[in-house]
Design a protein around this motif. Sequence first.
Motif, PDB file in Angstrom:
ATOM      1  N   UNK A 139       5.345  47.593  52.306  1.00 18.54           N
ATOM      2  CA  UNK A 139       5.696  46.860  51.086  1.00 18.54           C
ATOM      3  C   UNK A 139       4.472  46.231  50.435  1.00 18.54           C
ATOM      4  N   UNK A 140       3.549  45.762  51.256  1.00 21.03           N
ATOM      5  CA  UNK A 140       2.327  45.157  50.712  1.00 21.03           C
ATOM      6  C   UNK A 140       1.527  46.166  49.884  1.00 21.03           C
ATOM      7  N   UNK A 141       1.654  47.429  50.218  1.00 17.18           N
ATOM      8  CA  UNK A 141       0.891  48.450  49.502  1.00 17.18           C
ATOM      9  C   UNK A 141       1.572  48.981  48.253  1.00 17.18           C
ATOM     10  N   UNK A 142       2.879  48.757  48.123  1.00 13.85           N
ATOM     11  CA  UNK A 142       3.618  49.315  46.978  1.00 13.85           C
ATOM     12  C   UNK A 142       4.309  48.228  46.160  1.00 13.85           C
ATOM     13  N   UNK A 143       3.922  46.974  46.355  1.00 12.48           N
ATOM     14  CA  UNK A 143       4.651  45.860  45.743  1.00 12.48           C
ATOM     15  C   UNK A 143       4.650  45.920  44.214  1.00 12.48           C
ATOM     16  N   UNK A 144       3.579  46.431  43.612  1.00 10.74           N
ATOM     17  CA  UNK A 144       3.548  46.518  42.148  1.00 10.74           C
ATOM     18  C   UNK A 144       4.593  47.508  41.632  1.00 10.74           C
ATOM     19  N   UNK A 145       4.788  48.599  42.339  1.00 14.36           N
ATOM     20  CA  UNK A 145       5.817  49.561  41.943  1.00 14.36           C
ATOM     21  C   UNK A 145       7.210  48.984  42.192  1.00 14.36           C
ATOM     22  N   UNK A 146       7.348  48.224  43.276  1.00 11.76           N
ATOM     23  CA  UNK A 146       8.617  47.547  43.556  1.00 11.76           C
ATOM     24  C   UNK A 146       8.936  46.551  42.444  1.00 11.76           C
ATOM     25  N   UNK A 147       7.907  45.891  41.927  1.00 12.66           N
ATOM     26  CA  UNK A 147       8.089  44.934  40.840  1.00 12.66           C
ATOM     27  C   UNK A 147       8.608  45.626  39.583  1.00 12.66           C
ATOM     28  N   UNK A 148       8.111  46.820  39.308  1.00 16.92           N
ATOM     29  CA  UNK A 148       8.584  47.586  38.147  1.00 16.92           C
ATOM     30  C   UNK A 148      10.073  47.898  38.292  1.00 16.92           C
ATOM     31  N   UNK A 149      10.487  48.306  39.495  1.00 18.34           N
ATOM     32  CA  UNK A 149      11.899  48.596  39.745  1.00 18.34           C
ATOM     33  C   UNK A 149      12.752  47.362  39.497  1.00 18.34           C
ATOM     34  N   UNK A 150      12.288  46.220  39.998  1.00 18.80           N
ATOM     35  CA  UNK A 150      13.033  44.971  39.813  1.00 18.80           C
ATOM     36  C   UNK A 150      13.147  44.593  38.345  1.00 18.80           C
ATOM     37  N   UNK A 151      12.054  44.725  37.611  1.00 22.81           N
ATOM     38  CA  UNK A 151      12.055  44.360  36.197  1.00 22.81           C
ATOM     39  C   UNK A 151      13.031  45.238  35.413  1.00 22.81           C
ATOM     40  N   UNK A 152      13.014  46.543  35.686  1.00 26.02           N
ATOM     41  CA  UNK A 152      13.954  47.456  35.013  1.00 26.02           C
ATOM     42  C   UNK A 152      15.393  47.095  35.354  1.00 26.02           C
TER      43      UNK A 152
END
Length: 243
Positions: free
Chosen positions: A29-42
């Motif tokens: 998760x630490x390595x992909x958190x920015x992509x996870x943030x995009x999913x959350x924002x959408x």
Amino acid sequence: MSDFNEFDQQGSVPNRDTGSIISHAFEMYKGVILYALVVSILFFIGDLIIQAVSKYNMWGSFRDFRDLNGDYSNYSWNRPGLSLYYTFFGILGIFLSPLYVGLIYITNKFNTKVHIEFSDLFIGYRQNLGNILLYSLLTNIILWISLAMCIIPVFFVFPLFLIGYPILLFENLSAVDALSKTYHIAKENYGVFLGSAILGGLISIAGFLLCCVGIIFTIPFISIVMYSAYCAYQGKPRQITYK
């Protein structure tokens, strides 16, 4: 059209226990958190649209819960727009499910040290889309029924579907076959799957409990737990490449 090629021997695999799976998920998760943030924002943009259409303020209802001081018997569930909101919310979850699959795909790329592109987040809309949507529909129906049965059963049912999305992505199975496979694997290892699902779920909502805005950063964590659990019981998945 996609090809499934064996990837390099890089990447980690957790042991078959809850602690190892959660620890592995944290590292991923630490390595992909920015992509996870995009999913959350959408997801939250979609939720705001639903609230506007249904005229039901979901976030405002949490203040009503707080004002009840623990006595929820007086809370009225017959509120204008509530049923419409939850209907659209369920539909939103189904149509965004390929994004969770995309996050799992990106996590596998990070784990295997493969270059990640932003478009990878949308692989679920290109790879096995129909089965992903059908699987999401079926599991949502089952989970909503479990939720209606005094809420508690949903915590025991959800672990049975924990690795369904990775199976759909990496093994390209049908929705029914993915349901069957995740069910049988989870049933044989139910204790570990239950612990992983509960801890992963608690961490996913921790952002809301600590600070409402923080849930944007934590809620996709459960998708990474799905990937780590899949690795633990099915091994490192094959890397997917497109021609």
